[in-house]
Design an enzyme around this catalytic site. Structure first.
Site, PDB file in Angstrom:
ATOM      1  CD  GLU A  37      -2.999   8.668 -13.428  1.00 12.69           C
ATOM      2  OE1 GLU A  37      -4.129   8.279 -13.077  1.00 12.69           O
ATOM      3  OE2 GLU A  37      -2.778   9.783 -13.935  1.00 12.69           O
ATOM      4  NE  ARG A 262     -12.269   2.769  -4.995  1.00  9.94           N
ATOM      5  CZ  ARG A 262     -11.231   3.197  -5.714  1.00  9.94           C
ATOM      6  NH1 ARG A 262     -11.102   2.823  -6.968  1.00  9.94           N
ATOM      7  NH2 ARG A 262     -10.331   3.995  -5.195  1.00  9.94           N
ATOM      8  CE  LYS A 272      -3.676   7.185  -7.262  1.00 13.35           C
ATOM      9  NZ  LYS A 272      -2.920   6.780  -8.433  1.00 13.35           N
TER      10      LYS A 272
HETATM   11  P1  ATP Z   1      -7.504   6.533  -6.242  1.00 16.36           P
HETATM   12  O1  ATP Z   1      -8.919   6.142  -6.431  1.00 16.36           O
HETATM   13  O2  ATP Z   1      -6.997   6.411  -4.846  1.00 16.36           O
HETATM   14  O3  ATP Z   1      -7.171   7.844  -6.827  1.00 16.36           O
HETATM   15  P2  ATP Z   1      -6.708   5.086  -8.497  1.00 16.36           P
HETATM   16  O4  ATP Z   1      -7.655   4.011  -8.770  1.00 16.36           O
HETATM   17  O5  ATP Z   1      -6.850   6.303  -9.319  1.00 16.36           O
HETATM   18  O6  ATP Z   1      -6.688   5.421  -6.983  1.00 16.36           O
HETATM   19  P3  ATP Z   1      -4.528   3.811  -9.755  1.00 16.36           P
HETATM   20  O7  ATP Z   1      -3.093   4.113  -9.644  1.00 16.36           O
HETATM   21  O8  ATP Z   1      -5.213   4.056 -11.040  1.00 16.36           O
HETATM   22  O9  ATP Z   1      -5.232   4.612  -8.617  1.00 16.36           O
HETATM   23  O10 ATP Z   1      -4.832   2.351  -9.246  1.00 16.36           O
HETATM   24  C1  ATP Z   1      -4.083   1.223  -9.566  1.00 16.36           C
HETATM   25  C2  ATP Z   1      -4.916   0.005  -9.316  1.00 16.36           C
HETATM   26  O11 ATP Z   1      -5.324  -0.045  -7.957  1.00 16.36           O
HETATM   27  C3  ATP Z   1      -6.179  -0.002 -10.147  1.00 16.36           C
HETATM   28  O12 ATP Z   1      -6.277  -1.265 -10.759  1.00 16.36           O
HETATM   29  C4  ATP Z   1      -7.289   0.197  -9.171  1.00 16.36           C
HETATM   30  O13 ATP Z   1      -8.396  -0.558  -9.559  1.00 16.36           O
HETATM   31  C5  ATP Z   1      -6.697  -0.325  -7.870  1.00 16.36           C
HETATM   32  N1  ATP Z   1      -7.276   0.340  -6.703  1.00 16.36           N
HETATM   33  C6  ATP Z   1      -7.223   1.649  -6.379  1.00 16.36           C
HETATM   34  N2  ATP Z   1      -7.886   1.901  -5.247  1.00 16.36           N
HETATM   35  C7  ATP Z   1      -8.391   0.723  -4.809  1.00 16.36           C
HETATM   36  C8  ATP Z   1      -9.172   0.313  -3.669  1.00 16.36           C
HETATM   37  N3  ATP Z   1      -9.583   1.182  -2.748  1.00 16.36           N
HETATM   38  N4  ATP Z   1      -9.473  -0.996  -3.551  1.00 16.36           N
HETATM   39  C9  ATP Z   1      -9.051  -1.887  -4.454  1.00 16.36           C
HETATM   40  N5  ATP Z   1      -8.327  -1.574  -5.540  1.00 16.36           N
HETATM   41  C10 ATP Z   1      -7.983  -0.286  -5.726  1.00 16.36           C
HETATM   42 MG    MG Z   2      -7.368   5.146 -11.397  1.00 17.77          MG
END
Ligand code: ATP
Ligand code: MG
Length: 568
Positions: A37, A262, A272
């Site tokens: 995102e 994760r 984030k």
């Molecule tokens: P955050 O939790 O940091 O706000 P997010 O999941 O909202 O991150 P996205 O931009 O939606 O951020 O994530 C893009 C991809 O990265 C998604 O497929 C998500 O599953 C993966 N992702 C995010 N954080 C992790 C993590 N700590 N470990 C593994 N994969 C992750």
């Molecule tokens: Mg997300």
């Protein structure tokens, strides 16, 4: 490029894909996507997802799309899109022009929503957000059906069209899937699929005032792109029934969602939402602060993409949550830099060393080896003269028993130079030592002693009249606690920020070969650690270095202690 798992040790995702290929599901194709995102910068957690999504596609000769999941215009923007692309490329992956946006599918998604309405599978609901929460029920109690649930198809089609036309204010109506308010899975209790939001979108402008929700958008975007394996982190596990439901109802191409754990790491936070607070409340200098677990922070700190990919290969892929020791990442960084970083001499806290029996104006250009691990990296010349700088730490006037470095009467080796023996010290009016005086032995040139003569220490040094001034920034963990989210009552993770996470040394001296060091270059400062030329503040005439990691490998130590058990 990316490390392959050892033979016979395939992770569960690769096992699933092997089986899908064997039974010819999806015609043997493997097509993944990485769906960020664009509302923030990528962190090391995202790097795990990137290595899985792109890495698996690469290994199976498949494809991986880069898709921006841009359905929330309030927080998203093009600056994040550019930054994300830069970071994915830096990690070493390429999407070969397959750059897609969920917003490109808005028209198609709208049509799918109308189709659901026509099938009696979606309805316009007038409950307010508060009422909706009340009606939703809890983990232990079923929800209640909305009084608007049984509107006619005609009324729903008309209201949804008018939602799109901008006739209603934000929050007044939603489009909801008609599933089951009694489902034990709350995600299945008539989830919202469209909301009214009179907000300009960075790509579609003012065209839309209704926006689709993540769950509806994601599965259909995967379907539209012909994705086969939709790999995501574990928090989406409870959303999978909904992912499957939309695709089944609409009878479209149905990718398979697979969830993995994760990445969590000690001494940092990977979300984030939390990282943004550190930036906005100025606990750090920005998203690229070298203490941040963001990819731009790590890049500026001096972590290399190869090291990060090796790290991901070593931690592997599993479903069970775990916390990875930050020391393992540092170990991977050290392991890579040890091979590629040239070694140089730099003195962080200079102390003048005068060689009384060395001719005043003499300068010798001594041979120094760039990397003993890799002879192909060659040699360079370092100037040696009568007045040098050594580290303050390397001299003690009254050394305790275990101190083997320089002290009055004692002889040490100067790396690549000579043996010197301390004869005297000079102090200022406060009693602080400001100069160490020595004599050198011309027979020990190059640091080789006549047979049988030993010294217990080899010191690094720079020639005072040749050395260049530099600023060096030393870093430590951003948090004082391995798990900063484990907070005492009344505190937040920000109460555990390490006040000593950065130390700035402004009086450092580095050897003259670094005069043209460029931002992003890696060096080992002998005996001190790995350092990276700061890509923002370092300029010709003002050298600034970030310490990437020290030389002490705490991971190797931990491993030794636990008897060489694996890090998984
Ligand atoms: P955050 O939790 O940091 O706000 P997010 O999941 O909202 O991150 P996205 O931009 O939606 O951020 O994530 C893009 C991809 O990265 C998604 O497929 C998500 O599953 C993966 N992702 C995010 N954080 C992790 C993590 N700590 N470990 C593994 N994969 C992750
Ligand atoms: Mg997300």
């Amino acid at each position: 490029m990316s490390e392959k798992p050892e033979a016979g040790s395939k992770d569960f995702i690769r096992e699933i894909i092997d089986e899908d290929i064997r039974i010819n599901r999806y015609g043997g194709r493997v097509h993944t996507r990485f769906p960020p995102e664009p509302n923030g910068y990528l962190h090391i957690g995202h790097a795990k997802a990137i290595c899985i999504d792109f890495g698996i596609a690469e290994e199976y000769g498949g494809l991986c799309n880069l898709r921006f999941d841009d359905t929330n215009p309030c927080k998203e923007g093009p600056e994040y899109v550019e930054a994300i692309k830069e970071d994915v490329r830096w990690l070493g992956y390429d999407w070969d022009g397959r750059e897609f946006y969920a917003s490109d599918y808005f028209e198609k998604l709208y049509e799918y929503a109308v189709e659901l309405i026509k099938m009696g599978k979606a309805y316009v609901c007038d409950l307010s957000p508060e009422q909706m929460r009340e009606y939703r029920g809890t983990l232990t109690e079923p929800g209640k059906e909305s009084p608007y649930r049984n509107r006619s198809v005609e009324e729903n089609v008309d209201l949804f069209r008018r939602m799109r036309a901008g006739e209603f204010p934000d929050g007044s109506r939603t489009l909801r899937a008609k599933i089951d308010m009694a489902s034990p899975n709350i995600n299945m209790r008539d989830p919202v699929i469209y909301r009214i939001l009179h907000v300009r979108h960075h790509r579609t402008g003012d065209k839309w005032c209704i926006y689709p929700m993540y769950d509806f958008t994601h599965c259909l975007s995967d379907s539209i792109e012909g994705i086969t394996h939709s790999l995501c982190s574990i928090e989406f596990e409870d959303h999978r029934p909904l992912y499957d439901w939309f695709l089944d109802q609409l009878g479209v191409h149905h990718p398979r969602q697979i969830e993995f754990a994760r990445l969590n790491m000690t001494y940092t936070v990977l979300s984030k939402r939390l990282l943004i607070q550190l930036v906005e409340e100025r606990y750090v200098d920005g998203w690229d602060d070298p203490r941040m677990p963001t990819l731009r922070g790590m890049r500026r700190r001096g972590f290399t993409p190869q090291a990060i990919r090796n790290f991901m290969a070593r931690i592997g892929v599993a479903k069970a949550e775990s916390v990875v020791d930050y020391a393992l990442l540092e170990h991977c960084v050290r392991e890579h830099l040890n091979k590629v970083a040239p070694r140089v001499m730099a003195v962080l806290r200079p102390l003048k060393l005068v060689i009384d029996n060395y001719p005043d104006d003499k300068v010798e250009m001594l041979d120094a080896i760039n990397n003993p691990e890799d002879p192909s990296m060659g040699k360079r010349k370092v100037p040696f003269s009568k007045v040098l700088y050594i580290e303050q730490d390397d001299f003690m006037e009254n050394p305790p028993k275990k101190f083997y470095r320089l002290a009055p009467g004692r002889e040490v080796r100067l790396r690549y130079g000579y043996f010197v023996r301390c004869t005297d010290v000079v102090k200022d009016e406060n009693g602080k030592i400001v100069e160490v005086h020595c004599t050198y032995d011309p027979e020990t040139r190059g640091g080789d002693a006549p047979y049988g003569r030993k010294v217990k220490a080899t010191l690094h040094w720079v020639s005072a009249s040749h050395a260049l001034p530099a600023e060096v920034r030393l870093y430590d963990h951003l948090f004082t606690k391995p798990n900063p989210l484990d907070v005492e009552e009344g505190k937040t993770f920000k109460d555990y920020i390490n006040p000593n996470s950065r130390e700035i040394l402004t009086d450092c001296m580095v050897e003259p070969s670094l005069a043209n060091a460029k931002g992003g270059e890696h060096y080992q400062f002998e005996r001190l650690g790995y350092f990276c030329v700061d890509s923002v503040d370092s300029k010709p005439g003002r050298l600034v270095f970030n310490r990437t990691v020290t030389l002490r490998d705490t991971w190797a130590k931990i491993k030794k202690k636990i008897g060489g058990a694996t890090e998984k």
